[in-house]
Design an enzyme around this catalytic site. Structure first.
Site, PDB file in Angstrom:
ATOM      1  N   ARG A 273       0.815  -1.214   0.000  1.00  0.00           N
ATOM      2  CA  ARG A 273       0.000   0.000   0.000  1.00  0.00           C
ATOM      3  C   ARG A 273       0.846   1.262   0.000  1.00  0.00           C
ATOM      4  NH1 ARG A 273      -3.256   1.856  -2.615  1.00  0.00           N
ATOM      5  NH2 ARG A 273      -4.226  -0.205  -2.484  1.00  0.00           N
TER       6      ARG A 273
ATOM      7  N   LYS B 124       2.145  24.354  -3.399  1.00  0.00           N
ATOM      8  CA  LYS B 124       0.849  23.775  -3.021  1.00  0.00           C
ATOM      9  C   LYS B 124       0.931  22.249  -3.129  1.00  0.00           C
ATOM     10  CE  LYS B 124      -1.511  27.933  -4.600  1.00  0.00           C
ATOM     11  NZ  LYS B 124      -2.435  28.532  -5.603  1.00  0.00           N
TER      12      LYS B 124
ATOM     13  N   LYS C  32       6.253  38.852  -2.552  1.00  0.00           N
ATOM     14  CA  LYS C  32       4.849  38.983  -2.945  1.00  0.00           C
ATOM     15  C   LYS C  32       4.277  40.274  -2.371  1.00  0.00           C
ATOM     16  CE  LYS C  32       2.858  35.132  -3.955  1.00  0.00           C
ATOM     17  NZ  LYS C  32       2.078  33.866  -3.922  1.00  0.00           N
TER      18      LYS C  32
ATOM     19  N   GLU D  21       6.483  39.592  -7.434  1.00  0.00           N
ATOM     20  CA  GLU D  21       5.112  39.534  -7.935  1.00  0.00           C
ATOM     21  C   GLU D  21       4.615  40.953  -8.186  1.00  0.00           C
ATOM     22  OE1 GLU D  21       1.627  37.067  -6.056  1.00  0.00           O
ATOM     23  OE2 GLU D  21       1.552  39.079  -5.197  1.00  0.00           O
TER      24      GLU D  21
ATOM     25  N   ASP E  41       0.908  38.453 -11.838  1.00  0.00           N
ATOM     26  CA  ASP E  41      -0.119  37.800 -11.026  1.00  0.00           C
ATOM     27  C   ASP E  41      -1.526  38.145 -11.503  1.00  0.00           C
ATOM     28  OD1 ASP E  41      -1.096  36.272  -8.781  1.00  0.00           O
ATOM     29  OD2 ASP E  41      -1.562  38.179  -7.804  1.00  0.00           O
TER      30      ASP E  41
END
Length: 281
Positions: free
Chosen positions: A99, A134, A166, A199, A220
């Site tokens: 598994r 992510k 950012k 960004e 962005d």
């Protein structure tokens, strides 16, 4: 800082701890210790195979006596019925590793397949598909490796191997010039040779980014039309990345604007595993 190999070993240690615990009591109670056998990995869905090298580590870590014979390696285009590899040895070990190996192989192959699909949409263009942060906690290195196997490129592994400024960083730092200068000063003071990406949200911020001397500009949530204008404005003075809400259907429109990279979170956060099974043979 731990090496890639050490982090993967830690991941496998945790995987065995949460799945096997103090023993697979079903297998231990029904299979004699001396029983040996063979199992094969059968592909049940078309896609790109990924995770074969990690599967080797799974078997070696749990039971070094397991012998793996590979027929199809990472990066191969596979179809239903293909046999990727055969493993032979103690049946108890085969059943207890099944598994964990399948979970890794199915997810990595799903990511590689998705990445190949996205990169294929950009065929003939210079643009490369990038992954993001992510990812599944603990699985990042394997998921990013799967992106590479599928033909994409890694953006950054974590917060440590690139500077990405950012909007929140800019706001807290007091503006783009201040944020970029602080990043450069930090790298110099700490002996870090890190690329600096910024960004941006509009053409004025692009001008500020170019003036500050960043290595890459991230557009962005720009539309394709705004992206085309931004590419002309930047005019090759630094790398360009498009990001934000870009789908498989809109991907080529952005690539045709002339950007160097397109980052796609869906490569890792929304992927479906490739179907396969591990059966006795």
């Amino acid at each position: 800082m731990k090496s890639k190999e050490e982090l993967i070993d830690d991941l496998l240690t945790l995987a065995f701890a949460e799945d096997v615990g103090d023993g697979d009591h079903t297998t231990l109670s029904t299979i004699p210790a001396e029983e040996t056998g063979r199992q094969q990995l059968i592909v049940k869905e078309e896609g790109i195979l990924a995770g074969v090298e990690i599967a080797k580590k799974v078997f070696e870590k749990f039971d070094p006596s397991l012998k793996m014979t590979v027929m199809i390696g990472d990066g191969a285009h596979v179809r239903p019925g293909d046999i990727a590899f055969v493993v032979e040895g103690p049946v108890r070990s085969l059943l207890q590793t099944e598994r964990i190996m399948l979970n890794i192989m199915q997810r990595m192959s799903g990511i590689a397949t998705m990445t190949a699909r996205y990169q294929n949409e950009l065929k003939g263009l210079k643009t490369k598909v990038l992954d993001t942060r992510k990812t599944t906690p603990g699985m990042r290195l394997l998921e990013k490796e799967a992106v590479k196997i599928g033909g994409g490129e890694n953006h950054r592994i974590g917060l440590f191997d690139m500077i990405l400024i950012k909007d929140n960083h800019v706001d807290f730092a007091g503006g783009i010039p201040q944020a970029v200068k602080a990043a450069k000063d930090y790298c110099k003071a700490n002996g870090k040779n890190l690329k600096i990406e910024l960004e941006v949200r509009n053409s004025d911020e692009i001008d500020q980014a170019l003036e500050a001397g960043v290595d890459r500009i991230m557009l962005d949530n720009f539309t394709p039309e705004r992206t085309r204008e931004a590419v002309k404005q930047i005019n090759g003075r630094c790398e360009i990345e498009s990001s934000g809400g870009i789908t498989l259907e809109t991907l080529r429109q952005y690539g045709e604007c002339g950007v160097d990279f397109i980052s796609v979170g869906a490569l890792t956060h929304s992927v479906k595993g490739l179907d396969m099974s591990f059966k006795a043979c």
